[in-house]
Motif scaffolding. Structure first.
Motif, PDB file in Angstrom:
ATOM      1  N   LYS A 115     -23.364 -28.991   2.236  1.00  0.00           N
ATOM      2  CA  LYS A 115     -23.504 -27.948   2.312  1.00  0.00           C
ATOM      3  C   LYS A 115     -24.804 -27.689   0.238  1.00  0.00           C
ATOM      4  N   GLU A 116     -26.280 -26.509   1.294  1.00  0.00           N
ATOM      5  CA  GLU A 116     -27.058 -26.893  -0.079  1.00  0.00           C
ATOM      6  C   GLU A 116     -27.460 -25.572  -0.769  1.00  0.00           C
ATOM      7  N   LEU A 117     -27.347 -25.440  -1.277  1.00  0.00           N
ATOM      8  CA  LEU A 117     -27.608 -24.186  -2.220  1.00  0.00           C
ATOM      9  C   LEU A 117     -29.141 -23.979  -2.537  1.00  0.00           C
ATOM     10  N   THR A 118     -30.620 -22.674  -2.354  1.00  0.00           N
ATOM     11  CA  THR A 118     -31.523 -23.230  -2.170  1.00  0.00           C
ATOM     12  C   THR A 118     -32.008 -21.901  -2.829  1.00  0.00           C
TER      13      THR A 118
ATOM     14  N   ALA B  64     -26.361 -20.165   0.063  1.00  0.00           N
ATOM     15  CA  ALA B  64     -25.970 -21.534   0.295  1.00  0.00           C
ATOM     16  C   ALA B  64     -25.626 -22.310   2.373  1.00  0.00           C
ATOM     17  N   THR B  65     -26.531 -22.723   2.144  1.00  0.00           N
ATOM     18  CA  THR B  65     -26.536 -23.644   3.760  1.00  0.00           C
ATOM     19  C   THR B  65     -25.209 -24.584   4.052  1.00  0.00           C
ATOM     20  N   ILE B  66     -24.637 -24.391   5.524  1.00  0.00           N
ATOM     21  CA  ILE B  66     -23.428 -24.818   5.285  1.00  0.00           C
ATOM     22  C   ILE B  66     -23.817 -25.785   7.036  1.00  0.00           C
ATOM     23  N   THR B  67     -23.560 -27.231   7.015  1.00  0.00           N
ATOM     24  CA  THR B  67     -24.387 -27.610   8.219  1.00  0.00           C
ATOM     25  C   THR B  67     -23.018 -28.464   8.786  1.00  0.00           C
ATOM     26  N   LEU B  68     -22.835 -28.265   9.513  1.00  0.00           N
ATOM     27  CA  LEU B  68     -21.812 -28.854  10.678  1.00  0.00           C
ATOM     28  C   LEU B  68     -23.103 -30.166  11.053  1.00  0.00           C
ATOM     29  N   ASP B  69     -22.266 -31.068  10.878  1.00  0.00           N
ATOM     30  CA  ASP B  69     -23.054 -32.765  11.213  1.00  0.00           C
ATOM     31  C   ASP B  69     -22.086 -33.686  12.026  1.00  0.00           C
ATOM     32  N   SER B  70     -22.127 -33.706  12.965  1.00  0.00           N
ATOM     33  CA  SER B  70     -21.014 -34.168  13.674  1.00  0.00           C
ATOM     34  C   SER B  70     -21.560 -34.019  15.217  1.00  0.00           C
ATOM     35  N   PRO B  71     -23.068 -34.284  15.246  1.00  0.00           N
ATOM     36  CA  PRO B  71     -23.385 -34.296  16.716  1.00  0.00           C
ATOM     37  C   PRO B  71     -23.602 -35.265  17.795  1.00  0.00           C
ATOM     38  N   HIS B  72     -22.738 -36.266  17.090  1.00  0.00           N
ATOM     39  CA  HIS B  72     -21.757 -37.327  17.621  1.00  0.00           C
ATOM     40  C   HIS B  72     -20.737 -37.021  19.064  1.00  0.00           C
ATOM     41  N   ASN B  73     -20.801 -35.804  19.070  1.00  0.00           N
ATOM     42  CA  ASN B  73     -18.934 -35.214  19.828  1.00  0.00           C
ATOM     43  C   ASN B  73     -19.603 -33.455  19.595  1.00  0.00           C
TER      44      ASN B  73
ATOM     45  N   LEU C  46     -18.461 -19.549  -1.613  1.00  0.00           N
ATOM     46  CA  LEU C  46     -17.461 -18.320  -1.867  1.00  0.00           C
ATOM     47  C   LEU C  46     -17.135 -17.730  -3.666  1.00  0.00           C
ATOM     48  N   ASP C  47     -16.945 -19.506  -3.834  1.00  0.00           N
ATOM     49  CA  ASP C  47     -16.342 -19.731  -5.347  1.00  0.00           C
ATOM     50  C   ASP C  47     -17.970 -19.175  -6.108  1.00  0.00           C
ATOM     51  N   GLU C  48     -19.114 -19.739  -5.591  1.00  0.00           N
ATOM     52  CA  GLU C  48     -20.129 -20.148  -6.666  1.00  0.00           C
ATOM     53  C   GLU C  48     -20.435 -18.743  -6.275  1.00  0.00           C
TER      54      GLU C  48
ATOM     55  N   ILE D 237     -24.490 -16.903   2.712  1.00  0.00           N
ATOM     56  CA  ILE D 237     -24.493 -17.954   3.437  1.00  0.00           C
ATOM     57  C   ILE D 237     -24.721 -17.672   4.767  1.00  0.00           C
ATOM     58  N   VAL D 238     -25.728 -19.546   5.220  1.00  0.00           N
ATOM     59  CA  VAL D 238     -25.906 -20.136   6.260  1.00  0.00           C
ATOM     60  C   VAL D 238     -25.088 -20.666   6.789  1.00  0.00           C
ATOM     61  N   LEU D 239     -24.149 -20.474   8.098  1.00  0.00           N
ATOM     62  CA  LEU D 239     -23.704 -22.073   9.386  1.00  0.00           C
ATOM     63  C   LEU D 239     -24.889 -22.361   9.813  1.00  0.00           C
ATOM     64  N   THR D 240     -24.716 -23.916  10.277  1.00  0.00           N
ATOM     65  CA  THR D 240     -26.206 -23.636  10.992  1.00  0.00           C
ATOM     66  C   THR D 240     -25.213 -25.444  11.358  1.00  0.00           C
ATOM     67  N   ALA D 241     -25.914 -26.572  12.271  1.00  0.00           N
ATOM     68  CA  ALA D 241     -25.476 -27.569  12.401  1.00  0.00           C
ATOM     69  C   ALA D 241     -26.595 -28.038  12.869  1.00  0.00           C
TER      70      ALA D 241
END
Length: 252
Positions: free
Chosen positions: A7-10, A14-23, A43-45, A51-55
């Motif tokens: 998660k990064e906030l700019t 808030a950008t939330i990134t799925l980072d499991s490219p191996h599967n 949500l609490d921040e 919120i942006v959800l990406t991968a």
């Protein structure tokens, strides 16, 4: 940076990134646990307005981790419903930035988001029936996006379809050339952070709830809500800012 979800906030996003490219960012127990945690943090921040959800990688999400699903109890069912509900009920707008293809359970995440933008090269499929299972959990958000005809076509056949078709049937908001993906997502987030936080949360709800109201009851309920919003502190600030030709207090 470690972990399966970041998660990064700019600038209020808030950008939330799925980072499991191996599967292919499969919905493993570990990934779902981290995704739930990151969503709750966003949500609490107070500073997180959108919120942006990406991968990472070339696949947004391939669905359930089938290696884990061989175990008794179908582990993905434990937390996935709560995660889709967190996204769906989020008072903050959620934009899905698909970096690529999505399958099965991954489409539950897509459908739960308020906006979904994907590259034209992305493909989609509800592959569950071809595995002898059913798109059961994800049907809850997906059937609120797709027409009954489109849902029957793709749920029952498991056919792969493209991004342009996904826009036609309501699964995506936009499908754009890959080099326009970030600019398109930024266009949405830049507009969204201009809205009052309370107004955005309320408007998200009415988009879902008003169609189920009778015409008579809907008009009266919405007239009452409109009056409340004009009288609210946020509404008064927005009107004052408009008259003074200045940004409202909530502007990032």
């Amino acid at each position: 940076m470690t972990g399966l979800v970041h998660k990064e906030l700019t600038a209020g996003v808030a950008t939330i990134t799925l980072d499991s490219p191996h599967n292919r960012n499969a919905l493993s127990v570990a990934l779902l646990g981290e995704l739930s945690e990151r969503l709750k943090q966003a949500l609490d921040e107070p500073a997180a307005r959108v919120i942006v959800l990406t991968a990472t990688g070339t696949v947004f999400c391939s669905g359930a981790d089938l290696k884990e699903q061989g175990r008794p109890g179908a582990p993905v069912t434990a937390s996935f419903p709560d995660i889709m509900e967190l996204i769906w009920e989020s008072p903050k707008p959620v934009v899905c930035r698909l970096n690529g293809t999505a399958r099965a359970g991954g489409l539950g995440l897509v459908a739960a988001c308020d906006f979904a933008v994907a590259p034209l090269t992305a493909s989609f499929a509800f592959t569950e029936v071809r595995l002898g299972v059913a798109p059961a959990m994800i049907a809850v958000p997906v059937l609120r996006r797709l027409s009954a005809r489109a849902a029957a076509e793709y749920f029952l056949t498991g056919e792969v379809f493209g991004a342009a078709r996904a826009v036609e049937i309501g699964l995506l908001s936009r499908a754009v050339p890959e080099d326009e993906l970030d600019a398109t997502v930024a266009r949405y987030t830049e507009m969204l952070v201009k809205g009052g936080p309370e107004a955005l949360a309320i408007t998200k709800r009415l988009v879902r709830e008003v169609p189920a109201m009778s015409f008579h009851d809907g008009l009266r309920a919405m007239a009452e809500l409109s009056a409340e919003r004009f009288a609210s502190e946020e509404g008064q600030e927005g009107i004052a800012a408009f008259k003074a030709k200045r940004p409202p207090a909530w502007t990032v």
